[in-house]
Scaffold this active site. Structure first.
Site, PDB file in Angstrom:
ATOM      1  N   TYR A 126    -125.074 -30.455 -57.319  1.00  0.00           N
ATOM      2  CA  TYR A 126    -124.002 -30.743 -58.289  1.00  0.00           C
ATOM      3  C   TYR A 126    -122.675 -30.113 -57.828  1.00  0.00           C
ATOM      4  O   TYR A 126    -121.645 -30.784 -57.772  1.00  0.00           O
ATOM      5  CB  TYR A 126    -124.418 -30.192 -59.665  1.00  0.00           C
ATOM      6  CG  TYR A 126    -123.365 -30.287 -60.741  1.00  0.00           C
ATOM      7  CD1 TYR A 126    -123.200 -31.455 -61.474  1.00  0.00           C
ATOM      8  CD2 TYR A 126    -122.542 -29.197 -61.041  1.00  0.00           C
ATOM      9  CE1 TYR A 126    -122.242 -31.533 -62.476  1.00  0.00           C
ATOM     10  CE2 TYR A 126    -121.584 -29.269 -62.037  1.00  0.00           C
ATOM     11  CZ  TYR A 126    -121.439 -30.437 -62.759  1.00  0.00           C
ATOM     12  OH  TYR A 126    -120.490 -30.519 -63.744  1.00  0.00           O
ATOM     13  N   LYS A 130    -119.075 -31.910 -56.384  1.00  0.00           N
ATOM     14  CA  LYS A 130    -117.758 -31.576 -56.958  1.00  0.00           C
ATOM     15  C   LYS A 130    -116.824 -31.043 -55.865  1.00  0.00           C
ATOM     16  O   LYS A 130    -115.643 -31.402 -55.808  1.00  0.00           O
ATOM     17  CB  LYS A 130    -117.910 -30.518 -58.060  1.00  0.00           C
ATOM     18  CG  LYS A 130    -118.704 -30.982 -59.278  1.00  0.00           C
ATOM     19  CD  LYS A 130    -117.973 -32.023 -60.069  1.00  0.00           C
ATOM     20  CE  LYS A 130    -118.576 -32.287 -61.422  1.00  0.00           C
ATOM     21  NZ  LYS A 130    -118.014 -33.487 -62.058  1.00  0.00           N
TER      22      LYS A 130
HETATM   23  N1  LIG Z   1    -121.024 -30.703 -69.543  1.00  0.00           N
HETATM   24  C1  LIG Z   1    -120.685 -29.548 -69.024  1.00  0.00           C
HETATM   25  O1  LIG Z   1    -121.088 -28.465 -69.495  1.00  0.00           O
HETATM   26  C2  LIG Z   1    -119.771 -29.519 -67.827  1.00  0.00           C
HETATM   27  C3  LIG Z   1    -119.486 -28.301 -67.205  1.00  0.00           C
HETATM   28  C4  LIG Z   1    -118.588 -28.282 -66.136  1.00  0.00           C
HETATM   29  C5  LIG Z   1    -118.015 -29.457 -65.700  1.00  0.00           C
HETATM   30  N2  LIG Z   1    -118.325 -30.629 -66.320  1.00  0.00           N
HETATM   31  C6  LIG Z   1    -117.696 -31.864 -65.819  1.00  0.00           C
HETATM   32  O2  LIG Z   1    -116.716 -32.245 -66.747  1.00  0.00           O
HETATM   33  C7  LIG Z   1    -116.510 -33.662 -66.660  1.00  0.00           C
HETATM   34  C8  LIG Z   1    -116.416 -34.223 -68.066  1.00  0.00           C
HETATM   35  O3  LIG Z   1    -117.609 -33.885 -68.752  1.00  0.00           O
HETATM   36  P1  LIG Z   1    -117.934 -34.482 -70.192  1.00  0.00           P
HETATM   37  O4  LIG Z   1    -119.087 -33.698 -70.705  1.00  0.00           O
HETATM   38  O5  LIG Z   1    -116.676 -34.597 -70.983  1.00  0.00           O
HETATM   39  O6  LIG Z   1    -118.440 -35.935 -69.790  1.00  0.00           O
HETATM   40  P2  LIG Z   1    -119.201 -36.987 -70.730  1.00  0.00           P
HETATM   41  O7  LIG Z   1    -119.038 -36.656 -72.154  1.00  0.00           O
HETATM   42  O8  LIG Z   1    -120.585 -37.138 -70.191  1.00  0.00           O
HETATM   43  O9  LIG Z   1    -118.339 -38.291 -70.426  1.00  0.00           O
HETATM   44  C9  LIG Z   1    -118.372 -38.883 -69.181  1.00  0.00           C
HETATM   45  C10 LIG Z   1    -117.434 -40.059 -69.105  1.00  0.00           C
HETATM   46  O10 LIG Z   1    -117.714 -40.743 -67.866  1.00  0.00           O
HETATM   47  C11 LIG Z   1    -118.014 -42.102 -68.157  1.00  0.00           C
HETATM   48  N3  LIG Z   1    -119.037 -42.625 -67.257  1.00  0.00           N
HETATM   49  C12 LIG Z   1    -120.256 -42.108 -67.001  1.00  0.00           C
HETATM   50  N4  LIG Z   1    -120.939 -42.911 -66.162  1.00  0.00           N
HETATM   51  C13 LIG Z   1    -120.119 -43.976 -65.895  1.00  0.00           C
HETATM   52  C14 LIG Z   1    -120.245 -45.133 -65.103  1.00  0.00           C
HETATM   53  N5  LIG Z   1    -121.353 -45.406 -64.407  1.00  0.00           N
HETATM   54  N6  LIG Z   1    -119.212 -46.003 -65.062  1.00  0.00           N
HETATM   55  C15 LIG Z   1    -118.090 -45.759 -65.774  1.00  0.00           C
HETATM   56  N7  LIG Z   1    -117.902 -44.657 -66.549  1.00  0.00           N
HETATM   57  C16 LIG Z   1    -118.917 -43.787 -66.603  1.00  0.00           C
HETATM   58  C17 LIG Z   1    -118.557 -42.103 -69.576  1.00  0.00           C
HETATM   59  O11 LIG Z   1    -118.478 -43.396 -70.093  1.00  0.00           O
HETATM   60  P3  LIG Z   1    -119.505 -43.881 -71.256  1.00  0.00           P
HETATM   61  O12 LIG Z   1    -119.011 -43.200 -72.499  1.00  0.00           O
HETATM   62  O13 LIG Z   1    -119.351 -45.342 -71.244  1.00  0.00           O
HETATM   63  O14 LIG Z   1    -120.876 -43.384 -70.844  1.00  0.00           O
HETATM   64  C18 LIG Z   1    -117.625 -41.086 -70.224  1.00  0.00           C
HETATM   65  O15 LIG Z   1    -116.389 -41.684 -70.533  1.00  0.00           O
HETATM   66  C19 LIG Z   1    -117.647 -34.207 -65.823  1.00  0.00           C
HETATM   67  O16 LIG Z   1    -117.195 -34.505 -64.529  1.00  0.00           O
HETATM   68  C20 LIG Z   1    -118.629 -33.047 -65.754  1.00  0.00           C
HETATM   69  O17 LIG Z   1    -119.365 -33.028 -64.530  1.00  0.00           O
HETATM   70  C21 LIG Z   1    -119.184 -30.687 -67.364  1.00  0.00           C
END
Ligand SMILES: NC(=O)c1ccc[n+]([C@@H]2O[C@H](COP(=O)([O-])OP(=O)(O)OC[C@H]3O[C@@H](n4cnc5c(N)ncnc54)[C@H](OP(=O)(O)O)[C@@H]3O)[C@@H](O)[C@H]2O)c1
Length: 224
Positions: A126, A130
């Protein structure tokens, strides 16, 4: 009167992205906000130009990338994507393609939610993806490249994620213990990351900049 800017957001239906979209629409920095989505946001706003697309065919909508600032909040999990390859497509291929298209259309700022510990040389898949994305983005030489490095994101999401739920409960206890060099590992509210991204874009600092928990909180506070 100062010209307002144009923004484009991908990932606008996600936890950070949806919060950010509302902020982009409500602020006076931008007069047009383009959201490229694979399903509608359900938001109706005169400033919003929403387009449902197939992200494998982003090149077909290259003209949408003629904006000032691009915000990338895309992401998935290996569990949700089904394989490392499918994860990489969402967390590397799409953000990089969007950046290339934006650069070709003259965008000056690219902001992306990466993650704390992003490192192209690590064995952790992961964090390596990134880190590889960040390295590829740096090569594009935007006037401003802003890399968000949150630790665990907190907020209300439809889907249940065990690690996030647990850290949400533990955060008030654990966060104060994470001090000094460990402060970057503090969980952070998705709404604070979104507020920080808007503030950082408005500040327009040039060059490549990384924002961990302290810098994200500081920028979010200035936006509040
Ligand atoms: N979660 C954590 O604790 C964490 C920690 C550190 C960093 N991050 C990073 O922060 C970023 C944002 O996280 P988040 O939790 O806000 O993300 P999220 O809620 O999972 O939202 C992801 C977004 O990406 C879109 N997406 C996913 N798969 C797709 C595909 N195949 N084609 C087009 N769009 C797609 C989703 O669209 P749909 O709504 O249509 O699915 C949604 O708009 C990510 O890069 C994640 O790796 C997360």
């Amino acid at each position: 009167m100062e010209n307002k800017r144009k923004a484009l957001i991908i990932g606008a239906t996600g936890l950070v992205g949806n919060e950010l979209l509302h902020r982009l629409l409500d602020c006076d920095v931008y007069d047009k906000v383009t959201a490229l989505v694979r399903r509608p946001t359900g938001i109706s706003d005169s400033k919003l130009h929403e387009k449902v697309i197939d992200f494998d065919e982003m090149g077909l909508v290259v003209d949408e990338f003629a904006v000032d600032d691009v915000f990338c909040c895309l992401g998935t999990t290996i569990k949700k994507a089904g394989s490392q390859e499918a994860f990489r497509k969402v967390d590397y291929d799409y953000p990089l393609k969007a950046a290339e298209l934006a650069k070709s259309k003259g965008a000056s700022q690219y902001l992306v939610v990466s993650a704390v510990g992003a490192d192209p040389t690590t064995k952790v898949f992961y964090s390596r993806v990134k880190g590889e994305l960040e390295s590829a983005l740096i090569k594009l030489q935007f006037d401003s490249l802003h890399l968000m490095h949150p630790s665990l994101l907190l907020g209300d999401r439809d889907e249940f994620r065990t690690a996030e739920a647990l850290s949400g409960y533990l955060s008030p206890v654990v966060s104060p213990l994470l001090r000094g060099r460990l402060a970057k590992f503090r969980p952070i509210q998705a709404e604070d990351v979104a507020a920080a991204m808007l503030q950082i874009a408005a500040d327009g600092e040039r060059g490549t900049n990384i924002y961990e928990w302290p810098e994200l909180q500081e920028a979010a506070r200035r936006r509040a």
